[in-house]
Design a protein around this motif. Sequence first.
Motif, PDB file in Angstrom:
ATOM      1  N   ARG A 166       7.571  11.056   1.862  1.00  0.00           N
ATOM      2  CA  ARG A 166       6.355  10.498   2.443  1.00  0.00           C
ATOM      3  C   ARG A 166       5.875   9.276   1.672  1.00  0.00           C
ATOM      4  N   ARG A 167       5.091   8.434   2.331  1.00  0.00           N
ATOM      5  CA  ARG A 167       4.435   7.316   1.683  1.00  0.00           C
ATOM      6  C   ARG A 167       2.939   7.420   1.962  1.00  0.00           C
ATOM      7  N   LEU A 168       2.141   6.796   1.124  1.00  0.00           N
ATOM      8  CA  LEU A 168       0.691   6.875   1.251  1.00  0.00           C
ATOM      9  C   LEU A 168       0.120   5.623   1.895  1.00  0.00           C
ATOM     10  N   ASP A 222       7.199   7.335   8.493  1.00  0.00           N
ATOM     11  CA  ASP A 222       7.871   6.201   9.118  1.00  0.00           C
ATOM     12  C   ASP A 222       8.076   5.092   8.090  1.00  0.00           C
ATOM     13  N   ALA A 223       8.884   4.101   8.437  1.00  0.00           N
ATOM     14  CA  ALA A 223       9.136   2.983   7.534  1.00  0.00           C
ATOM     15  C   ALA A 223       7.915   2.074   7.449  1.00  0.00           C
ATOM     16  N   GLY A 258       3.101 -20.489   0.061  1.00  0.00           N
ATOM     17  CA  GLY A 258       3.321 -20.533   1.501  1.00  0.00           C
ATOM     18  C   GLY A 258       3.706 -19.203   2.101  1.00  0.00           C
ATOM     19  N   PRO A 259       4.056 -19.197   3.391  1.00  0.00           N
ATOM     20  CA  PRO A 259       4.390 -17.942   4.090  1.00  0.00           C
ATOM     21  C   PRO A 259       5.596 -17.247   3.462  1.00  0.00           C
ATOM     22  N   ARG A 260       5.465 -15.937   3.302  1.00  0.00           N
ATOM     23  CA  ARG A 260       6.559 -15.142   2.735  1.00  0.00           C
ATOM     24  C   ARG A 260       6.707 -13.843   3.524  1.00  0.00           C
ATOM     25  N   ALA A 261       7.934 -13.372   3.609  1.00  0.00           N
ATOM     26  CA  ALA A 261       8.163 -12.038   4.160  1.00  0.00           C
ATOM     27  C   ALA A 261       7.621 -11.002   3.184  1.00  0.00           C
ATOM     28  N   VAL A 262       6.905 -10.008   3.704  1.00  0.00           N
ATOM     29  CA  VAL A 262       6.313  -8.975   2.863  1.00  0.00           C
ATOM     30  C   VAL A 262       6.569  -7.609   3.477  1.00  0.00           C
ATOM     31  N   ILE A 263       6.473  -6.605   2.633  1.00  0.00           N
ATOM     32  CA  ILE A 263       6.452  -5.223   3.105  1.00  0.00           C
ATOM     33  C   ILE A 263       4.998  -4.804   3.186  1.00  0.00           C
ATOM     34  N   GLY A 264       4.550  -4.454   4.375  1.00  0.00           N
ATOM     35  CA  GLY A 264       3.181  -4.011   4.556  1.00  0.00           C
ATOM     36  C   GLY A 264       3.010  -2.569   4.128  1.00  0.00           C
ATOM     37  N   GLU A 265       1.774  -2.195   3.828  1.00  0.00           N
ATOM     38  CA  GLU A 265       1.473  -0.827   3.389  1.00  0.00           C
ATOM     39  C   GLU A 265       2.325  -0.432   2.185  1.00  0.00           C
ATOM     40  N   PHE A 266       2.582  -1.440   1.323  1.00  0.00           N
ATOM     41  CA  PHE A 266       3.269  -1.195   0.048  1.00  0.00           C
ATOM     42  C   PHE A 266       2.182  -0.747  -0.924  1.00  0.00           C
ATOM     43  N   THR A 267       1.790   0.510  -0.792  1.00  0.00           N
ATOM     44  CA  THR A 267       0.537   0.975  -1.390  1.00  0.00           C
ATOM     45  C   THR A 267       0.634   1.069  -2.909  1.00  0.00           C
ATOM     46  N   MET A 268      -0.264   0.338  -3.566  1.00  0.00           N
ATOM     47  CA  MET A 268      -0.317   0.305  -5.023  1.00  0.00           C
ATOM     48  C   MET A 268      -1.669   0.818  -5.505  1.00  0.00           C
TER      49      MET A 268
END
Length: 346
Positions: A183-185, A197-198, A211-221
């Motif tokens: 699971r992820r939070l 889910d991913a 500038g614009p960058r690809a990111v992983i959303g909900e990369f919870t820190m």
Amino acid sequence: MGAGRPVAVFGAYGHTGRFVVAELAARGFVPVPSGRDARRVKQLADEQQLAGRVASVDDPASLDRALAGTVAVVNCAGPFASTTGPVIDAALRAPIPYLDVAAELEANLDTFDHYRERARQADALIVPAMAFFGGLGDLLTTAAMGDWTEADEAHIAYALSSWHPTAGTRLSGAVSRERRGARRLRYSGGRWEHRTDAAPALEWAFPEPTGPRAVIGEFTMADVVTVTQHLSIPDVTTYMNTEAAHDVAAAHTPAPTAADASGRSDQTFLVDVIVRSGTDERRVTTHGQDIYAVTAPLVAEALERVLAGRTRTAGVVTAGEAFDAPDFLRALRPHITLGLERKPGA
């Protein structure tokens, strides 16, 4: 400044711990290196001409001896799931303020859940996650809020030029994954969710020149933990640029190496915070060098303010809750660069 006051640093010989020891000494404190590895404690103490104290979280009496006569303790020893409880208990017995640099979500949540009432009753001060992840994002979000008492959403995006993890980061990550399983939070609608889910792949428009960058959303820190403890924001999301996320996840990524005399690596970071209320938006950004090294001035500045009585409340508190966030961030200007932007709604 430190005025020669002794401060225990548990896990002092680790990568971040060494930065903390150096920063405390530069501010006039007398660091008291501590940890369970007698050889490494002695080596660091001899190098810095300090008096080390061997202690283990499995031996409360040894922790009491390590903290004896000190004015505070800074816990730099991961995995924090194992160390926070015993070191906090020792700090409460002492009794002295406790600060740590934990970025483990579960350990941070445990600290608030298990010690909030006990610390309040003892009029004690416990400041967890006083680091790049947790403390800095909380200060930036609190500063962005300004005079708002609530907001609809907060977004904290990180762009790291690279992320070479320390041994402590890898160990802490492994412990968190073991506790979390598959699971992820995520924090949404004013509550924590466990998702299977991913995490979404997105693009974030960082300020130039990044500038614009690809990111992983909900990369919870840890920032999501700290922000939600004291700010009325029902949706708080953190994002990590994909290059850094891949770096830290890869088994072959090397540990950080020094690029200057201070021991900092050549890694750079940018943190972009956006807070929205209705159609109004407030944005704060900061950039600097080396996420591990910048943790040292963050926790040392917090310690100075705690010992000077420049805190807003007692108990288990976050950086933004305990301190004047804009003033604290201004004090970090030798280490970070800040920008503030406010956009009224159309």
